[in-house]
Motif scaffolding. Sequence first.
Motif, PDB file in Angstrom:
ATOM      1  N   ARG A 145      39.152   7.478  37.997  1.00 55.58           N
ATOM      2  CA  ARG A 145      38.521   6.210  38.337  1.00 55.58           C
ATOM      3  C   ARG A 145      37.002   6.357  38.354  1.00 55.58           C
ATOM      4  O   ARG A 145      36.283   5.505  37.840  1.00 55.58           O
ATOM      5  CB  ARG A 145      39.014   5.724  39.691  1.00 55.58           C
ATOM      6  N   SER A 146      36.511   7.450  38.938  1.00 57.51           N
ATOM      7  CA  SER A 146      35.055   7.629  38.998  1.00 57.51           C
ATOM      8  C   SER A 146      34.473   7.855  37.601  1.00 57.51           C
ATOM      9  O   SER A 146      33.388   7.353  37.296  1.00 57.51           O
ATOM     10  CB  SER A 146      34.697   8.783  39.927  1.00 57.51           C
ATOM     11  N   GLU A 147      35.186   8.587  36.747  1.00 54.75           N
ATOM     12  CA  GLU A 147      34.713   8.782  35.374  1.00 54.75           C
ATOM     13  C   GLU A 147      34.639   7.450  34.640  1.00 54.75           C
ATOM     14  O   GLU A 147      33.676   7.175  33.923  1.00 54.75           O
ATOM     15  CB  GLU A 147      35.644   9.733  34.616  1.00 54.75           C
ATOM     16  N   PHE A 148      35.674   6.627  34.808  1.00 52.73           N
ATOM     17  CA  PHE A 148      35.688   5.320  34.146  1.00 52.73           C
ATOM     18  C   PHE A 148      34.546   4.444  34.661  1.00 52.73           C
ATOM     19  O   PHE A 148      33.837   3.803  33.882  1.00 52.73           O
ATOM     20  CB  PHE A 148      37.029   4.628  34.371  1.00 52.73           C
ATOM     21  N   THR A 149      34.361   4.431  35.962  1.00 50.30           N
ATOM     22  CA  THR A 149      33.288   3.627  36.552  1.00 50.30           C
ATOM     23  C   THR A 149      31.932   4.111  36.061  1.00 50.30           C
ATOM     24  O   THR A 149      31.060   3.300  35.717  1.00 50.30           O
ATOM     25  CB  THR A 149      33.348   3.699  38.091  1.00 50.30           C
ATOM     26  N   ALA A 186      43.255   8.525  48.030  1.00 53.37           N
ATOM     27  CA  ALA A 186      43.612   8.632  46.618  1.00 53.37           C
ATOM     28  C   ALA A 186      43.752  10.096  46.230  1.00 53.37           C
ATOM     29  O   ALA A 186      43.095  10.965  46.777  1.00 53.37           O
ATOM     30  CB  ALA A 186      42.531   7.970  45.761  1.00 53.37           C
ATOM     31  N   THR A 187      44.622  10.342  45.266  1.00 52.95           N
ATOM     32  CA  THR A 187      44.772  11.712  44.795  1.00 52.95           C
ATOM     33  C   THR A 187      43.524  12.096  44.018  1.00 52.95           C
ATOM     34  O   THR A 187      42.802  11.240  43.510  1.00 52.95           O
ATOM     35  CB  THR A 187      46.007  11.839  43.882  1.00 52.95           C
ATOM     36  N   SER A 188      43.279  13.378  43.895  1.00 56.71           N
ATOM     37  CA  SER A 188      42.049  13.827  43.243  1.00 56.71           C
ATOM     38  C   SER A 188      42.034  13.466  41.770  1.00 56.71           C
ATOM     39  O   SER A 188      40.985  13.139  41.219  1.00 56.71           O
ATOM     40  CB  SER A 188      41.895  15.333  43.412  1.00 56.71           C
ATOM     41  N   VAL A 189      43.195  13.487  41.120  1.00 54.69           N
ATOM     42  CA  VAL A 189      43.248  13.164  39.691  1.00 54.69           C
ATOM     43  C   VAL A 189      42.937  11.688  39.484  1.00 54.69           C
ATOM     44  O   VAL A 189      42.111  11.327  38.644  1.00 54.69           O
ATOM     45  CB  VAL A 189      44.640  13.514  39.112  1.00 54.69           C
ATOM     46  N   ALA A 190      43.576  10.829  40.264  1.00 52.64           N
ATOM     47  CA  ALA A 190      43.333   9.398  40.115  1.00 52.64           C
ATOM     48  C   ALA A 190      41.907   9.057  40.513  1.00 52.64           C
ATOM     49  O   ALA A 190      41.257   8.225  39.879  1.00 52.64           O
ATOM     50  CB  ALA A 190      44.332   8.609  40.946  1.00 52.64           C
ATOM     51  N   LYS A 208      27.135   2.832  32.277  1.00 54.99           N
ATOM     52  CA  LYS A 208      26.112   3.343  31.359  1.00 54.99           C
ATOM     53  C   LYS A 208      25.739   2.286  30.337  1.00 54.99           C
ATOM     54  O   LYS A 208      26.550   1.450  29.944  1.00 54.99           O
ATOM     55  CB  LYS A 208      26.626   4.581  30.624  1.00 54.99           C
ATOM     56  N   THR A 209      24.503   2.375  29.878  1.00 56.45           N
ATOM     57  CA  THR A 209      24.044   1.499  28.805  1.00 56.45           C
ATOM     58  C   THR A 209      24.584   2.025  27.479  1.00 56.45           C
ATOM     59  O   THR A 209      24.996   3.196  27.379  1.00 56.45           O
ATOM     60  CB  THR A 209      22.502   1.474  28.759  1.00 56.45           C
ATOM     61  N   PRO A 210      24.595   1.205  26.432  1.00 56.97           N
ATOM     62  CA  PRO A 210      25.049   1.702  25.127  1.00 56.97           C
ATOM     63  C   PRO A 210      24.251   2.917  24.650  1.00 56.97           C
ATOM     64  O   PRO A 210      24.811   3.841  24.058  1.00 56.97           O
ATOM     65  CB  PRO A 210      24.844   0.503  24.194  1.00 56.97           C
ATOM     66  N   ALA A 211      22.955   2.947  24.942  1.00 58.26           N
ATOM     67  CA  ALA A 211      22.136   4.091  24.529  1.00 58.26           C
ATOM     68  C   ALA A 211      22.573   5.360  25.264  1.00 58.26           C
ATOM     69  O   ALA A 211      22.629   6.443  24.664  1.00 58.26           O
ATOM     70  CB  ALA A 211      20.663   3.805  24.801  1.00 58.26           C
ATOM     71  N   GLU A 212      22.889   5.227  26.546  1.00 55.22           N
ATOM     72  CA  GLU A 212      23.356   6.401  27.301  1.00 55.22           C
ATOM     73  C   GLU A 212      24.707   6.878  26.788  1.00 55.22           C
ATOM     74  O   GLU A 212      24.971   8.082  26.721  1.00 55.22           O
ATOM     75  CB  GLU A 212      23.440   6.066  28.786  1.00 55.22           C
TER      76      GLU A 212
END
Length: 165
Positions: free
Chosen positions: A89-93, A81-85, A98-102
Amino acid sequence: MLVNNNTQAMSTVQQIKRPDMDPANAAASALYSGALQTAQQNITVPVAQKELDKASDRIDEAFAKTRVQLQATAPNSDVPATSVAGSARSEFTDYMTKTPAERIRDQLLKERGLTLEQLNALPVEEQNAFAKAVSERLQQQQQQQVAAKTADPQAQTVKETLAAI
């Protein structure tokens, strides 16, 4: 009376001789068929249609590129995978785990221009105040969700039905 000395135009006019037509109708029919044939021969694709075709080609090309990129970033793909994608993807995951509090904590940190390390470096009283702000915002969010569900049960049913579709 119209006279056309153009031999090419004269050849396109079909002579229609029908005994049931009077001469005026026969002449009008001949002129119409000749004009129709000439118009059909001279028809070109309008510029707007050409532009629409070009736009459609560009859309198809962009779709194909996007599809190739998505296939390249598939988890079971041999192509890396390209670094941007990958970072997106990792940011979204990370965000979705995260919990709502986080999530609220991260939002408050961003609003105040702090990092988690800076928050941990603050005195205990300020950390407690920050934790209390997170707790209050979480309670507000929960109350808003409850109020939205109880405010109009019929609207909520419609929303749930649409969401199920």
